[in-house]
Write a protein that holds these residues in place. Structure first.
Motif, short mmCIF file in Angstrom:
data_model
loop_
_atom_site.label_atom_id
_atom_site.label_comp_id
_atom_site.label_asym_id
_atom_site.label_seq_id
_atom_site.Cartn_x
_atom_site.Cartn_y
_atom_site.Cartn_z
N ASN A 55 0.85 -1.20 0.00
CA ASN A 55 0.00 0.00 0.00
C ASN A 55 0.88 1.25 0.00
N LEU A 56 1.12 1.77 -1.19
CA LEU A 56 1.93 2.98 -1.30
C LEU A 56 1.14 4.24 -0.97
N PHE A 57 -0.19 4.14 -0.93
CA PHE A 57 -1.00 5.31 -0.62
C PHE A 57 -0.70 5.81 0.80
N GLU A 58 -0.66 4.90 1.75
CA GLU A 58 -0.37 5.29 3.12
C GLU A 58 1.06 5.80 3.25
N THR A 59 1.98 5.13 2.56
CA THR A 59 3.39 5.56 2.59
C THR A 59 3.54 6.98 2.06
N PHE A 60 2.90 7.28 0.94
CA PHE A 60 3.02 8.60 0.35
C PHE A 60 2.30 9.65 1.18
N ALA A 61 1.17 9.27 1.79
CA ALA A 61 0.43 10.23 2.63
C ALA A 61 1.30 10.69 3.79
N GLN A 62 2.09 9.78 4.35
CA GLN A 62 2.99 10.15 5.44
C GLN A 62 4.19 10.93 4.93
N ALA A 63 4.73 10.50 3.79
CA ALA A 63 5.94 11.12 3.26
C ALA A 63 5.70 12.56 2.81
N LYS A 64 4.51 12.85 2.31
CA LYS A 64 4.27 14.20 1.78
C LYS A 64 4.20 15.23 2.89
N LYS A 65 4.07 14.80 4.13
CA LYS A 65 4.12 15.74 5.24
C LYS A 65 5.50 16.39 5.34
N LEU A 66 6.50 15.74 4.75
CA LEU A 66 7.86 16.26 4.79
C LEU A 66 8.23 16.98 3.49
N ASP A 67 7.23 17.22 2.65
CA ASP A 67 7.49 17.93 1.39
C ASP A 67 8.10 19.30 1.68
N SER A 68 9.04 19.65 0.88
CA SER A 68 9.54 21.02 0.89
C SER A 68 9.37 21.56 -0.52
N ARG A 69 9.37 22.86 -0.67
CA ARG A 69 9.13 23.45 -1.98
C ARG A 69 10.13 22.93 -3.01
N GLY A 70 9.62 22.35 -4.06
CA GLY A 70 10.49 21.82 -5.10
C GLY A 70 10.94 20.40 -4.85
N ASN A 71 10.48 19.77 -3.77
CA ASN A 71 10.89 18.40 -3.48
C ASN A 71 9.66 17.54 -3.18
N TYR A 72 8.73 17.54 -4.13
CA TYR A 72 7.50 16.78 -3.98
C TYR A 72 7.70 15.33 -4.42
N LEU A 73 6.66 14.54 -4.29
CA LEU A 73 6.71 13.14 -4.69
C LEU A 73 6.37 12.96 -6.17
N TYR A 74 5.78 14.00 -6.77
CA TYR A 74 5.41 13.94 -8.19
C TYR A 74 5.92 15.19 -8.90
N LEU A 75 6.16 15.02 -10.18
CA LEU A 75 6.62 16.13 -11.02
C LEU A 75 5.49 17.13 -11.25
N ASP A 76 5.84 18.40 -11.39
CA ASP A 76 4.84 19.46 -11.51
C ASP A 76 3.96 19.32 -12.75
N LYS A 77 4.57 19.02 -13.89
CA LYS A 77 3.86 19.03 -15.17
C LYS A 77 3.79 17.63 -15.79
#
Length: 262
Positions: A136-158
């Motif tokens: 289940n990568l959904f739960e993993t990503f939901a937790q990881a995105k809390k640590l997002d910083s500007r320009g360092n997301y889990l997905y590409l902008d475009k």
């Protein structure tokens, strides 16, 4: 008459090819509309329209979706065929970009969840009920995105796909799950080195838009190398694990910078 019709089609097509870029540029400049295949989100993020439609249309399990194939039925049939050959199946559903970042589409959407925004969670629940192994990568990503910083997301902008950070996180979680199988102790161990490289990606959604207004996004990927520094190379014919993947596993691997994929 047929030849005259063909000539007319060719002329009309040439006119469309000439006018379409100007029309699309007008839509973007006036309405910020990226075209029929894209959806504009916050901060000019682009989402693939089919990915967004997947979230808002009835799921394959809904009685209103008689025309859609139930993916669980196909997976269970595949599992039966593999079981007959003594092969284990581990299913990994790649979270769609809008299911991980729904708040980029709608600011009122909860920012740190995936369950409420994707039919894929129902698929995973159904697989679990039938005894199918999954990650289940959904739960993993939901937790990881809390640590997002500007320009360092889990997905590409475009782009529809993940950044190297997202790919590496998924690889770590899946590798940990594979290491828990009873056959894992017998798997060969090999050391590798990695080197950080900069990659520029315009984005597949930006490309589909036909617009030339989007700048390439620069991300840092890690090329896998032999400890000697030589390019990564494995004897894939001797591998005991087969990955059946899509473009999520290909990006950074067969695309630039190569040898840095999932």
């Amino acid at each position: 008459y047929l030849r005259a019709y063909e000539h007319r089609l060719e002329n009309e097509n040439a006119m469309v090819v000439t006018l379409r870029p100007k029309y699309q540029a007008l839509l973007w400049n006036v309405f910020r509309d990226p075209g029929e295949k894209g959806v504009r989100g916050d901060s000019d993020w682009l989402f693939y329209r089919e990915d967004v439609n997947y979230l808002v249309r009835p799921s394959p399990f809904d009685r209103r979706s008689d025309s859609l194939d139930n993916p669980v039925t196909a997976i269970l049939d595949f599992k039966r065929q593999l079981d007959a050959r003594g092969i284990r199946l581990l299913v990994v559903l790649m979270p769609g970009k809008p299911s991980v970042y729904p708040e980029k589409l709608n600011k009122d959407a909860a920012p740190h969840t995936g369950r409420d925004f994707s039919h894929s969670m129902t698929v995973l629940d159904s697989l679990s009920a039938h005894g199918v192994d999954y990650v289940n990568l959904f739960e993993t990503f939901a937790q990881a995105k809390k640590l997002d910083s500007r320009g360092n997301y889990l997905y590409l902008d475009k782009d529809t796909h993940w950044t190297p950070r997202g790919a590496e996180l998924a690889a770590q979680v899946i590798a940990k799950r594979v290491s828990e199988y009873d056959f894992a102790e017998a798997l060969p161990v090999k050391e590798y080195a990695d080197s950080a490289v900069k990659v520029e990606r315009t984005g597949d959604i930006a490309t589909m838009s036909g617009l030339d207004v989007f700048k390439a996004q620069t991300v840092t990927a890690h090329k896998v190398r032999e400890t000697s520094g030589a390019p990564f190379k494995d004897d894939f014919r001797a591998s005991q694990i087969l990955i059946l993947g899509d473009s999520y596993s290909r990006i950074y691997e067969t695309d630039s910078p190569m040898d840095a994929g999932w």
